[in-house]
Write a protein that holds these residues in place. Structure first.
Motif, PDB file in Angstrom:
ATOM      1  N   SER A 177     -13.528   2.686  -8.778  1.00 51.22           N
ATOM      2  CA  SER A 177     -13.917   3.385 -10.003  1.00 51.22           C
ATOM      3  C   SER A 177     -13.978   4.877  -9.748  1.00 51.22           C
ATOM      4  N   LEU A 178     -14.570   5.225  -8.609  1.00 52.73           N
ATOM      5  CA  LEU A 178     -14.688   6.643  -8.283  1.00 52.73           C
ATOM      6  C   LEU A 178     -13.312   7.301  -8.227  1.00 52.73           C
ATOM      7  N   ILE A 179     -12.389   6.647  -7.537  1.00 51.65           N
ATOM      8  CA  ILE A 179     -11.052   7.217  -7.405  1.00 51.65           C
ATOM      9  C   ILE A 179     -10.381   7.297  -8.785  1.00 51.65           C
ATOM     10  N   SER A 180     -10.584   6.261  -9.594  1.00 53.75           N
ATOM     11  CA  SER A 180      -9.998   6.300 -10.934  1.00 53.75           C
ATOM     12  C   SER A 180     -10.561   7.453 -11.735  1.00 53.75           C
TER      13      SER A 180
ATOM     14  N   ILE B 280       0.846  -1.192   0.000  1.00 53.68           N
ATOM     15  CA  ILE B 280       0.000   0.000   0.000  1.00 53.68           C
ATOM     16  C   ILE B 280       0.882   1.242   0.000  1.00 53.68           C
ATOM     17  N   ILE B 281       0.506   2.209  -0.813  1.00 52.67           N
ATOM     18  CA  ILE B 281       1.242   3.470  -0.897  1.00 52.67           C
ATOM     19  C   ILE B 281       0.403   4.546  -0.215  1.00 52.67           C
ATOM     20  N   LEU B 282       1.004   5.244   0.747  1.00 53.69           N
ATOM     21  CA  LEU B 282       0.280   6.329   1.420  1.00 53.69           C
ATOM     22  C   LEU B 282       0.402   7.625   0.622  1.00 53.69           C
ATOM     23  N   SER B 283      -0.630   8.429   0.702  1.00 53.66           N
ATOM     24  CA  SER B 283      -0.625   9.693  -0.033  1.00 53.66           C
ATOM     25  C   SER B 283      -1.668  10.614   0.578  1.00 53.66           C
ATOM     26  N   SER B 284      -1.571  11.896   0.280  1.00 48.26           N
ATOM     27  CA  SER B 284      -2.667  12.803   0.627  1.00 48.26           C
ATOM     28  C   SER B 284      -3.848  12.434  -0.258  1.00 48.26           C
ATOM     29  N   THR B 285      -5.051  12.621   0.281  1.00 46.25           N
ATOM     30  CA  THR B 285      -6.218  12.347  -0.552  1.00 46.25           C
ATOM     31  C   THR B 285      -7.150  13.536  -0.532  1.00 46.25           C
ATOM     32  N   GLY B 286      -8.066  13.544  -1.479  1.00 49.91           N
ATOM     33  CA  GLY B 286      -8.991  14.661  -1.650  1.00 49.91           C
ATOM     34  C   GLY B 286      -9.775  15.029  -0.404  1.00 49.91           C
TER      35      GLY B 286
ATOM     36  N   LEU C 195      -3.108  10.157 -16.042  1.00 49.93           N
ATOM     37  CA  LEU C 195      -4.204   9.631 -16.860  1.00 49.93           C
ATOM     38  C   LEU C 195      -4.036   8.129 -17.039  1.00 49.93           C
ATOM     39  N   TYR C 196      -2.819   7.721 -17.306  1.00 53.97           N
ATOM     40  CA  TYR C 196      -2.566   6.286 -17.492  1.00 53.97           C
ATOM     41  C   TYR C 196      -2.895   5.511 -16.226  1.00 53.97           C
ATOM     42  N   MET C 197      -2.470   6.029 -15.086  1.00 54.14           N
ATOM     43  CA  MET C 197      -2.753   5.355 -13.817  1.00 54.14           C
ATOM     44  C   MET C 197      -4.252   5.186 -13.628  1.00 54.14           C
ATOM     45  N   GLY C 198      -4.987   6.244 -13.879  1.00 53.20           N
ATOM     46  CA  GLY C 198      -6.439   6.173 -13.698  1.00 53.20           C
ATOM     47  C   GLY C 198      -7.066   5.152 -14.613  1.00 53.20           C
ATOM     48  N   VAL C 199      -6.691   5.192 -15.892  1.00 57.48           N
ATOM     49  CA  VAL C 199      -7.291   4.275 -16.860  1.00 57.48           C
ATOM     50  C   VAL C 199      -6.887   2.840 -16.547  1.00 57.48           C
ATOM     51  N   ALA C 200      -5.596   2.650 -16.203  1.00 54.27           N
ATOM     52  CA  ALA C 200      -5.121   1.291 -15.960  1.00 54.27           C
ATOM     53  C   ALA C 200      -5.818   0.678 -14.760  1.00 54.27           C
TER      54      ALA C 200
END
Lengths: 981, 981
Positions: free
Chosen positions: B501-504, B435-441, B817-822
């Motif tokens: 899906s939402l996050i993507s 798991i990769i931690l990150s800031s989120t919306g 964009l690639y990350m989201g689509v993939a």
């Protein structure tokens, strides 16, 4: 050898050989199984076969994809037992289901297979209602969403109750649930169009009942196909009935037997047997023959659950039947050979005066009417739009270049007019109306050299050109009457591919070159807003304009400078556009004055976007989305749609991209010439004769260019049916030479890439036939209408200028790129080049790779690449004028390849040259003889070689061969041994 | 039921059941045929089998692609005859080929099968040299190119001569052409690595000789596997020999028999039989069992010439063997059920204090070392680069946004530092280091609201935030010790797919939004060079700068104006940049002053180019070009290569595209704050308690966000082996909350899309095993190294600024964009959405479509779409702060679906909720019982349902069922009937 056949095959040969004149109808098979639904017994459709199997997905309530029926050996053997023990009723007179059922049960009782007291029960079961997959079950409508979680359990209750229900026949409304007339459901069924018109149905009924102790089996053939009410899903008359009722507990096995007989019924060979069988033993023989031919997959290498997709090609029924009738095989080969020899028929009289031309006309006349009305099809519209855009782009490009080369003696206007005139005439009268005429590169170079020559020698260009045209026309006629077009026989795939690849590369490189040149719209690299400086500012008022322009120049770090010297006393110019500046005597100095920001990248986006959108939309045909027809439409109109989209995008962005500019007034580009060139008066008389020498060059050029394009168009892969017309084509090209010369229009000859695009956009495929069958490429919509329309539109383009001016040039270059790339696809040469990059184990299973060692294939490809490279280099130099001679060079190289490659290899990689044909034939025969024992090739491959070599070989099918050697004795032996176990 | 087995099966059950402890080795089978090459007899390899068949293409001199062996029934029956009549030598002591051949021939003579005078001839033939496909024939080197057209005929001569040659054994050099030691060719053969280490060889020798009158057949099993010199292509010891020599004229049939025995030898079941057979009858029983299981394709629906590609999955040998040992089946199901129940094991103690945390630690400790050294792999490098770029882009984006939202209390610097710190700690100590931690919306929105609140209420933001963080940390600990993570059991596919899906979509829309906003680089639309005018020009000298700037403005038709009032007496500015102008008091007026030409389109090209190049390179793995390893490398490094290419393009063009800017100095973004936040002193004391209320919101947010991402990462499709650690994960997230609050860094939680990208970039596939076998997805490279490296690099990025500054932002947006689509691909929800656009007959054969009616599938998808739309809308408003509650809402919606959909449908489309599990299990049992008789589902499907439902069903394999019902009686019957014909 001795023709040994197994007893079964012997029997089949007898009955199938009897009367070959009436082909048996196609059979549609439906399998229904007995179900207890809602407390009542009913027959529910569980699978159907037109050619392949479609199963009803119970849970999904839908049809499965069509697939190859995978059977078990068991089911086939059990079926055989069923046919041995059950009752067989052949040619039963049947008019309604109750009567037929009556007859079946009576026969069973008469044969002592069932006790008479079961008659009523069996009849009751057999006359239950049939529910087909088309009909949606009522209890599962969307209305009961809220209840459906409970639906499962309630349904389950029904099932629990039902088994006891059907024991009391009185509970049902009547003995006969089946109506005599087709129901509306049947008539409305869209599936009907997937079934051939002459089809008859065979119904397979499989059920479990508890009053039977052993299976009740009946195979019925009706004397006449009869519509038996709601028995079949579609209103197709029933001819065969197979009934299997048995005691409980073996459903799975019964179903498999049902699938086996259904698969047999749709088998070409067995259905023939079923139609013609005289007795039970004939049917058994049919099953045995089927068993002899089945393909066996090892259980460890294949999962029986996998549904096998229908193959692209299945063995033809004729081939399989011919195995039985060995004496017919010779005839078959004979006729196949005749078809292969058809090409010779088109070029049959090499030494008769104008014989070829005469034959061409004779061949073309009968098709003339159909040449017009075959054009009325929606596909023609997309083809016309596509080719029209290609043609005007070509006309503008070559028009512009010709204008540059000849000081506008021939310009864009002449190019449009000439294209329209020559194209229309050729499409109306030519031998192969699918060929599109256009200006070509070599002619352009010739004109350029000719103009320079005449200018430096003070000769009138137009008059000299007229005489060259006239001589060339005459020479063409000579070539026509001497039937010189027979040279095309030496144009094998090697030459064709070399030539068309070259032309495709030119298309592609031209398209890209125009885009990357950035000549008129360079990208501004070093832009930094801070750098805006005044580099020079002199006396404030008089040189104001200079200052201003230098600002612009610095802004873009480009060297463009507007020089204007206003008189010092003039008032300050408050509002002065560049145009006005220029009017007052200013001049733009520098090489980047036409710079417009964003244009370069926008052009790139338009160019690349048009190309990739066209490619994607073309591919869309093979996606899963949307109905087939819509996808086909999208694919057909892909170019039009891409152009529209990117024209729209361009308009939306409002950038000043270079647009298509067509002349709007009907007058010669150069004002000092008229529409007619006079043949005499301007040049010394001896030029009239001397011009025959350059004319010879033009003639060779035109002849080669025209004929090789024609050979490519007439390729046998295109399956053209209306024949070719090489002599007639050349005749009209000659006539047009003369006409164009008189009118001072450019000369026209067949354009390879656009012609290929024309053919591609008119390809026909068979409408979907049986589910799972692949659509077949049927040929090309051969007609004159699209060509005529294209050129009439080209002529009218002068008036279409207001519409056409919205099309940006980069979009058209994108279309060019697509044309070039598309015409490369499907070329074997190209596939072979790709092989260089693939490790051997990943290479596709091309048939030539199976027969020619890879290093030989690579060597052959390398020769082609070298030839192409040499041609490309020559083409890029002044030697381009001898381009036609270089094609002759290709023919010579091909001839030399005979020394390096064996005829066997060449037969696979190329075609055999005419004079080698006979030699190869002999070679091959002896080789075949010797190889036969080692590894006989597959029928298809042999067939391919045959066509390749245009041979009438009488080699028997290898399939036959094996069978003769092993069939009879072995099977008897096997059975004996097997019985012991 | 009664367990009835056929005699053959009974026999096999006996021998296979004897000793199950020692698994038999894998068999490699090579088939050699007798050839007359160059006047000499030799054995030439013609095919080989590891699992699938590879044939030598005679003409192509290459191996065919591996394919499923399609056999004829004939050949199998004939093989059976051969085994019946030939000599069978089991457990022969063999040390060299001559001795073995001697024994074979002696046995044949002893059995009276051949006359003794043939011994020498047969031995001579059997001891000829073996030529394998690896060895290139000498006579076809490139040297004899010139002669090769004649080669065919000379070769043909050899063949003509040879048949008479081999009758005289003396002509050959020796009786024995075979050496005892493996040749260098054998040892160098790269094919060896495709064969399992423990493999043994079986050699099939097929030949035609003219001194025999009936076939000479011998099946030999050696007591020990022995290397017999050059017999086999690879240095694998031979265990089995099958020899078939026969009279001339039946080559094709002999070859087919050879293929049949070879196929049998590689069959899992038959090879076991061959190893354990006690006598001839055991072998025959093996053949019979094989025949019972074969799959039959009807001849009219399949062309036997088509080579069938190996399937993705074949029936396992265990499954097939279990059919024989019925009593073992129960055990098998038991163990399968145990594996399915494995997930429960990970969350076993719901009511013990901190039991989950304790178990997580216990589970993770043993893996810790491997967590480090498993990371040493080239794939890790590409994963690190990819995820690193994703992380810093994310850090910069969120850093920028946080800076805007909090007046730089948290800025890009804090974002970098926090990401590095939190990520490293989590990867070192966390339960699921993938798991990769990150800031989120949602956190961003929370911070924004909090800052506004504290500013308007005069509360110290940093101190308040610290207390919220502390409370939240405490609450997380409470959730950990109360094992609240068990809620993940209610997160079914419905919730997972909805959330991811939402996050993507957010990723995709963010990427596109940033690109189409054109905020800093608008396109210049109305540009016309002619329009360059002076719109205002006042007093010549003093307002010169105004004029000059208005020129620029007009040039671009944009409103940007530089106002500068120079004193009238100043000298004329000869060289004055914008900067200087500004220095003298000028001011830029207008909203488009930052306009730079070409940037918009260039950015678009960089963005779209990076995305499409990455997609194409990823796909390149499945192309045919280049060796597999290279393709895999290209695919693994696709993102890195795309980024490099477009950074290069950007540098080449030299345009001033917006670049990645990372902070270069290590200090807080806002100069008035330090690196540590003090907990007391700035706010009233009651805030320390009140802050627990907003903390609750944060806790829910973090808990849901973290756990659902973890569920997605731990999906069983990912085949993770080291187990999950929900409690441990949450514990560390809580700890990090507190630490980050103290240091004034942003809060971190699992980032779905980047975590999925991390997993995807670490996927492992099996190295190619037997030719034709599909590489299997083995799982994910589970380790901590990549994560640690990513975050250490993120921390070091402050020093990497000089390198990173060359990366244009549009390129990074392309990666986004690639990350989201993939991360959307492979989601069933997405596949189901596509179904809307497909006509039913073109839909792929998903298993859920076979079992759930299409309208129910569509309804389910529609519910998901509506949920997603609602979430999307809420997310876009200020309600985004209650985002975690909305995910709880998804759980509720899923619960409500139980009312609309049956558990059967949900089992296919989703998972079953825990409390429904038991109910469904019962339902299913009764339903199965009832359905069994109608249409039993395939093993695979049943298995799938099992796993889906986490049931330990004891349903017997349907395959078995059929066999029991029909095998024995029927076959005997069949043989009897067949023998009569």
């Amino acid at each position: 050898g001795v023709h040994l056949l197994s007893p079964a095959a012997e029997r089949l040969r007898h009955i199938l050989g009897e009367d070959d004149s009436t082909p048996t109808p196609t059979l549609f098979t439906e399998m229904d199984t007995l179900q207890h639904e809602g407390g009542e017994l009913e027959w529910k459709e569980s699978a159907r076969w037109v050619k392949f199997e479609e199963k009803v997905e119970e849970g999904g309530e839908r049809w499965s994809k069509p697939h190859v029926s995978t059977l078990t050996l068991h089911s086939l053997f059990e079926l055989r037992t069923c046919l041995q023990t059950g009752s067989i009723l052949l040619d039963l007179e049947g008019y309604s289901l109750p009567q037929i059922v009556d007859d079946i049960v009576d026969r069973q009782i008469a044969d002592g297979l069932i006790p008479p007291d079961l008659k009523e029960k069996i009849s009751f079961v057999l006359l239950r209602k049939h529910r087909h997959q088309t009909k949606k079950p009522i209890h599962r409508s969307l209305a009961d969403i809220g209840k459906s979680s409970n639906a499962a359990s309630s349904k389950f209750m029904c099932h629990l109750i039902s088994p006891s229900n059907h024991q009391n026949p009185a509970q049902s409304r009547s003995m006969n649930d089946i109506s005599d007339t087709p129901s509306t459901d049947q008539l409305k069924n869209k599936f009907m169009k997937k079934i051939p018109r002459d089809a008859e149905a065979s119904n397979v009924l499989i059920g479990e009942v508890d009053f039977l102790e052993k299976p009740f089996v009946s195979f019925v053939r009706l004397a006449q196909a009869t519509t038996l009410g709601g028995l079949t899903e579609v209103p197709v008359p029933t001819r065969f009935l197979f009934i299997l009722l048995g005691p409980h507990g073996k459903t799975k096995s019964y179903n498999e037997i049902g699938r086996a007989i259904a698969t047999l019924m749709v088998d070409d060979l067995f259905s023939d047997v079923a139609y013609k069988a005289r007795d039970r033993d004939d049917l058994i023989a049919g099953v045995d023959e089927f068993l002899d031919e089945v393909i066996v997959l090892p259980p460890g290498e294949w999962d029986p659950k996998i549904r096998i997709e229908p193959p692209k090609k299945v063995p033809s029924a004729e081939m399989r039947k011919s195995v039985l009738n060995l004496n017919e095989l010779g005839q078959m080969n004979g006729s196949a050979g005749g078809a292969a020899g058809g090409e010779d028929e088109e070029l049959p009289a090499p030494h008769e005066f104008a014989g070829g031309l005469w034959l061409d006309i004779k061949r073309k006349i009968p098709w003339y009417c159909s040449d017009i009305y075959d054009g009325f099809h929606i596909q023609s519209i997309s083809a016309v739009l596509f080719i029209y855009l290609g043609c005007i782009t070509n006309a503008i490009t070559f028009g512009g270049l010709l204008g540059d080369a000849t000081d506008n003696y021939q310009g864009v206007m002449e190019s449009f007019l000439g294209t329209a005139l020559a194209g229309t005439v050729f499409c109306v009268f030519g031998g192969q109306p699918l060929i599109i005429l256009s200006s070509t590169g070599p002619i352009l170079i010739f004109e350029k050299l000719l103009y320079e020559f005449s200018k430096s020698n003070d000769i009138d260009y137009m008059e000299l050109r007229l005489w060259i045209g006239l001589h060339s026309c005459l020479q063409c006629f000579l070539l026509v009457v001497s039937d010189a077009s027979y040279i095309i026989k030496y144009m094998t795939r090697f030459t064709e591919e070399g030539f068309s690849s070259l032309i495709s590369f030119i298309f592609i490189s031209d398209a890209i070159k125009k885009m990357v040149a950035w000549k008129y719209y360079p990208i501004n690299r070093g832009f930094k807003p801070d750098y805006i400086t005044f580099q020079s500012a002199v006396a404030p008022v008089s040189t104001f304009c200079i200052v201003f322009s230098s600002v612009i120049a610095c802004l873009f770090s480009l060297s463009c400078r507007l020089l204007l010297h206003l008189p010092p006393s003039s008032t300050l110019a408050l509002s002065l556009s560049k145009k006005e500046c220029v009017k007052y005597g200013g001049a733009l100095v520098g090489n980047s004055c036409k710079y417009v920001p964003d244009l370069a990248l926008m052009s790139f986006i338009l160019f690349f976007g048009t190309y990739s959108m066209t490619v994607s939309l073309k591919k869309f045909k093979f996606s899963r989305y949307f109905p087939t027809k819509l996808r086909k439409l999208i694919s057909d109109f892909s170019i039009f749609m891409s152009i529209m989209s990117f024209v729209g995008l361009d308009m939306l962005m409002g950038l000043d991209t270079p647009k298509l500019i067509v002349p709007t007034e009907f007058k010669p580009t150069r004002s000092d010439r008229g529409w007619l060139v006079m043949p005499f008066g301007k040049n010394p008389w001896w030029w009239y004769l001397a011009s025959s020498v350059p004319a010879l060059l033009v003639t060779i050029l035109i002849f080669m260019d025209q004929q090789i394009s024609a050979v490519i168009v007439n390729r046998k892969e295109n399956k053209l049916k209306k024949g070719c017309g090489y002599h007639l084509d050349l005749f009209w090209v000659g006539v047009l030479m003369a006409v164009c010369s008189f009118m001072g229009l450019p000369w026209y000859v067949a354009a390879t890439v656009i012609s290929i695009a024309h053919i591609d956009s008119l390809k026909m495929e068979s409408e979907s036939s049986a589910p799972g069958e692949q659509p077949q490429f049927l040929g090309v919509r051969e007609q004159r209408l699209t060509g005529i329309l294209v050129f009439v539109l080209t002529g009218l383009s002068v008036f279409l200028a207001p519409v056409l001016q919205f099309i940006p040039m980069p979009v058209l270059y994108g279309v060019f790129l697509y044309m070039g790339v598309a015409s490369l696809s499907g070329i074997q040469f190209w596939e072979r080049i790709k092989l260089y990059l693939m490790p051997a184990k990943h290479q596709p299973d091309f048939s030539f790779l199976r027969h020619v060692p890879l290093r030989r294939v690579h060597l052959f490809t390398l020769v082609q690449i070298v030839c192409l490279a040499v041609l490309w280099i020559l083409k890029s130099t002044f030697l381009a004028i001898i381009f036609p001679v270089m094609i002759l060079g290709l023919l010579v190289v091909r001839k030399l390849l005979d020394l390096i490659f064996s005829q066997h290899d060449l037969a696979w990689l190329d075609d055999i040259l005419p004079d080698k044909d006979k030699k190869k034939k002999e070679d091959d025969k002896t080789k075949k003889k010797e190889r036969k024992a080692v590894e006989p090739e597959s029928d298809e491959e042999v067939r391919e070689i045959w066509t390749n070599m245009k041979l009438n070989s009488s080699l028997p099918s290898t399939h036959t061969q094996t069978r003769i050697l092993f069939s009879p004795k072995f099977l008897v032996n096997f059975c004996r041994w097997r019985a012991k176990c």
